[in-house]
Design a protein around this motif. Structure first.
Motif, PDB file in Angstrom:
ATOM      1  N   ASN A  49       0.812  -1.216   0.000  1.00  0.00           N
ATOM      2  CA  ASN A  49       0.000   0.000   0.000  1.00  0.00           C
ATOM      3  C   ASN A  49       0.848   1.270   0.000  1.00  0.00           C
ATOM      4  O   ASN A  49       0.334   2.347  -0.250  1.00  0.00           O
ATOM      5  CB  ASN A  49      -0.924   0.024   1.225  1.00  0.00           C
ATOM      6  N   VAL A  50       2.129   1.149   0.308  1.00  0.00           N
ATOM      7  CA  VAL A  50       2.964   2.340   0.449  1.00  0.00           C
ATOM      8  C   VAL A  50       4.056   2.372  -0.631  1.00  0.00           C
ATOM      9  O   VAL A  50       4.946   1.525  -0.662  1.00  0.00           O
ATOM     10  CB  VAL A  50       3.630   2.375   1.843  1.00  0.00           C
ATOM     11  N   GLY A  68      -6.869   2.039  -1.548  1.00  0.00           N
ATOM     12  CA  GLY A  68      -5.870   0.993  -1.738  1.00  0.00           C
ATOM     13  C   GLY A  68      -6.515  -0.377  -1.740  1.00  0.00           C
ATOM     14  O   GLY A  68      -7.556  -0.586  -2.360  1.00  0.00           O
ATOM     15  N   GLU A  69      -5.917  -1.321  -1.030  1.00  0.00           N
ATOM     16  CA  GLU A  69      -6.435  -2.687  -1.029  1.00  0.00           C
ATOM     17  C   GLU A  69      -7.854  -2.781  -0.464  1.00  0.00           C
ATOM     18  O   GLU A  69      -8.546  -3.765  -0.695  1.00  0.00           O
ATOM     19  CB  GLU A  69      -5.530  -3.608  -0.217  1.00  0.00           C
ATOM     20  N   TYR A  70      -8.281  -1.756   0.315  1.00  0.00           N
ATOM     21  CA  TYR A  70      -9.624  -1.788   0.895  1.00  0.00           C
ATOM     22  C   TYR A  70     -10.696  -1.414  -0.118  1.00  0.00           C
ATOM     23  O   TYR A  70     -11.886  -1.509   0.177  1.00  0.00           O
ATOM     24  CB  TYR A  70      -9.700  -0.859   2.108  1.00  0.00           C
ATOM     25  N   ARG A  73       1.623  -7.990  -7.841  1.00  0.00           N
ATOM     26  CA  ARG A  73       3.060  -7.874  -8.128  1.00  0.00           C
ATOM     27  C   ARG A  73       3.557  -6.441  -8.168  1.00  0.00           C
ATOM     28  O   ARG A  73       4.689  -6.165  -7.808  1.00  0.00           O
ATOM     29  CB  ARG A  73       3.394  -8.588  -9.446  1.00  0.00           C
ATOM     30  N   ASP A  74       2.707  -5.516  -8.609  1.00  0.00           N
ATOM     31  CA  ASP A  74       3.152  -4.120  -8.728  1.00  0.00           C
ATOM     32  C   ASP A  74       1.929  -3.206  -8.690  1.00  0.00           C
ATOM     33  O   ASP A  74       1.169  -3.149  -9.654  1.00  0.00           O
ATOM     34  CB  ASP A  74       3.914  -3.932 -10.048  1.00  0.00           C
ATOM     35  N   PRO A  75       1.743  -2.486  -7.572  1.00  0.00           N
ATOM     36  CA  PRO A  75       0.553  -1.631  -7.454  1.00  0.00           C
ATOM     37  C   PRO A  75       0.648  -0.319  -8.229  1.00  0.00           C
ATOM     38  O   PRO A  75      -0.342   0.422  -8.269  1.00  0.00           O
ATOM     39  CB  PRO A  75       0.462  -1.360  -5.945  1.00  0.00           C
ATOM     40  N   ASN A 104      -4.600  -4.395 -13.257  1.00  0.00           N
ATOM     41  CA  ASN A 104      -3.365  -3.623 -13.340  1.00  0.00           C
ATOM     42  C   ASN A 104      -2.284  -4.136 -12.389  1.00  0.00           C
ATOM     43  O   ASN A 104      -1.110  -4.218 -12.755  1.00  0.00           O
ATOM     44  CB  ASN A 104      -3.661  -2.152 -13.035  1.00  0.00           C
ATOM     45  N   VAL A 105      -2.672  -4.484 -11.152  1.00  0.00           N
ATOM     46  CA  VAL A 105      -1.671  -4.812 -10.138  1.00  0.00           C
ATOM     47  C   VAL A 105      -1.184  -6.263 -10.215  1.00  0.00           C
ATOM     48  O   VAL A 105      -0.252  -6.643  -9.515  1.00  0.00           O
ATOM     49  CB  VAL A 105      -2.202  -4.522  -8.710  1.00  0.00           C
ATOM     50  N   GLU A 106      -1.808  -7.051 -11.081  1.00  0.00           N
ATOM     51  CA  GLU A 106      -1.393  -8.454 -11.185  1.00  0.00           C
ATOM     52  C   GLU A 106      -0.008  -8.618 -11.805  1.00  0.00           C
ATOM     53  O   GLU A 106       0.655  -9.631 -11.577  1.00  0.00           O
ATOM     54  CB  GLU A 106      -2.408  -9.251 -12.014  1.00  0.00           C
ATOM     55  N   GLU A 107       0.376  -7.640 -12.642  1.00  0.00           N
ATOM     56  CA  GLU A 107       1.704  -7.720 -13.250  1.00  0.00           C
ATOM     57  C   GLU A 107       2.336  -6.335 -13.223  1.00  0.00           C
ATOM     58  O   GLU A 107       1.736  -5.381 -12.736  1.00  0.00           O
ATOM     59  CB  GLU A 107       1.595  -8.276 -14.676  1.00  0.00           C
ATOM     60  N   PHE A 108       3.538  -6.206 -13.732  1.00  0.00           N
ATOM     61  CA  PHE A 108       4.239  -4.927 -13.693  1.00  0.00           C
ATOM     62  C   PHE A 108       3.696  -3.974 -14.761  1.00  0.00           C
ATOM     63  O   PHE A 108       3.347  -4.393 -15.870  1.00  0.00           O
ATOM     64  CB  PHE A 108       5.736  -5.145 -13.900  1.00  0.00           C
TER      65      PHE A 108
END
Lengths: 306, 306
Positions: free
Chosen positions: A90-91, A203-205, A227-229, A270-274
């Motif tokens: 998250n950061v 974020g994740e929430y 993998r990459d947020p 989006n966050v599943e890969e880079f």
């Protein structure tokens, strides 16, 4: 239906506990455009340097993104961001930012960009956001921002917010902007500035939507492999505004809620890969499947009468 | 339908930006019992001192809570907690903890407490939780814990978790417990220990439910006035397990989701005022109204076919 977005078009260097990339396509306008491209014709506005080549344009154009308003500045370097994430994804920790051609950006929208039905002002200096807003009479407009502008250009940012229909920011930034810790009160304070809708990204929430009519919230789509947020928030905004622009009819509460769903879904891919790796090969069918899965994950009924 | 809960029965001194109380009724088993009392017969188990008087018993008994297993220890002092919250109400700062009679607690359940259909082990030392679990053959059982026990009694806590059907903890504690930052993976790791359901409490962001069948999440009920978050998690658990115990039929996915809704609703009432003030004068009708409001705030539909 046509959507203009202004924001960074960039190269990113990113390291997470799950891998790293030294130089990949990124930037808010890029993530936004790729996400929105599944729903409408989207036109990013912003400068790039000589280092932005055919390979980068092709990622956008394969998704039907209209690149005529991407301005190539001879002799310049594209915006560059280097950052890393530790186990708390998250950061984001920023290690380097090089504005490059973005330092001299003086937005001038083409006639087509000006004529858009929908406008999104991604996170850039708020005076630039206002310059763009003044050039585009879009019927529905949105804005993102960040802590830097809240600290250094607060008055200008408040004016910019007053000129759009929908604010989309992280909940921590909403609190910082209004000096109010209660989220429902921050949303009311923002709406008093002008916007009729406020989306708090969490974020994740997930994300929460405040309108005059009510409140709606969705959790982040649960993923075992993040993998990459980087770009999640911009992908959310792209799915949200892309769906709204592509939608035929009123922007009523039900439509805004569906847009929240598509934003959530696009952010999750989006966050599943880079970088843009996952979204650039995504299909509309995958989006619809996950949208329906998200709907099933959030529904509950009252007990049927005995 | 009958529900036994073991946990602290206490006095709290709490200061928040919205007020303070020097000595009010509190403790996990108290907040849990009051919340559960709207759905079933609930029986708190735990020791109190001479300082716990008729006034405190009456708060419980007016809500129909069965107090025969509240053990009054002559010459002892009740558990006491002093804490404060700054503007970020998600973070409790502990200023003082006095175990009092809880330091010598050796749980012995009455026949009625042993015969309960449902058991909740609120946050106490995990060996004590196991002692209670061994005395009660409840068909459905749950457990809460905290960072202290994860750090100081990890093996015992893991064994205790393996003996219950449902873990209910804060998401940060789930991460700490499993050493895994991804929430979906932490839930899977917990289920591998034994529980068939895992509820991650997420403060103002709400709560998420993981089962073998799926994932469900609810936002916190949006409130403009949160005065004292103390007991929110215990009220959530009380609403959740109270509804499950009072429910007639299988604990299927739909039932668990409704229980999440009632947990969310009870937690939201709890935080509106200090301590037990709000929940002790709550009505079932207010609960049902807010449950339905929560349902409306979280529903969205696919676009009707054109």
């Amino acid at each position: 239906m046509s959507l203009t977005v202004v924001g960074s078009i960039a190269f990113d260097a990113v390291k997470t506990p799950f891998g790293e990339r030294e130089r990949m396509l990124g930037g808010a306008a890029v993530h936004f455009s790729l996400a929105a491209s599944f729903f409408t014709k989207v036109r990013p506005v912003g400068p790039v340097g000589d280092d932005f080549g055919d390979e980068q344009f092709e990622v956008l154009e394969r998704r039907g993104v209209l690149t005529e308003d991407v301005e190539r500045v001879a002799g310049g370097q594209s915006f560059f961001w280097r950052g890393h994430y530790d186990y708390d994804l998250n950061v984001a920790h920023t290690d380097d930012t090089q504005l490059g051609v973005f330092g001299e950006f003086d937005p001038k929208l083409s006639a087509a960009a000006q004529a858009a039905d929908t406008l999104f002002l991604a996170n850039i200096q708020p005076d630039l956001q206002r310059q763009v807003r003044a050039q585009c009479a879009a019927g529905f407009s949105g804005l993102d921002s960040m802590n830097l502008w809240i600290e250094t250009a607060r008055d200008s940012l408040l004016a910019a917010i007053g000129e759009v229909d929908c604010l989309v920011v992280n909940d921590a930034e909403m609190r910082m902007l209004t000096g109010e810790s209660n989220l429902a009160r921050t949303a009311r304070a923002v709406m008093a500035l002008g916007p009729r809708a406020v989306v708090a990204k969490q974020g994740e929430y997930g994300a929460a939507l405040f309108t005059a009519d009510g409140f709606f919230a969705l959790p982040g789509f649960p993923l075992e492999d993040v993998r990459d947020p980087t770009g999640a928030g911009d992908s959310f905004a792209g799915g949200f505004f892309g769906y709204l622009d592509g939608h035929d009819g009123e922007l009523d509460e039900g439509t805004l809620r569906r847009a929240m769903g598509y934003g959530t879904v696009l952010a999750s891919f989006n966050v599943e890969e880079f970088g843009t790796e996952r979204v650039s090969r995504l299909t509309r069918e995958e989006i619809e499947d996950r949208f329906e899965a998200l709907r099933r994950m959030t529904q509950f009924d009252v007990l049927p009468a005995a």
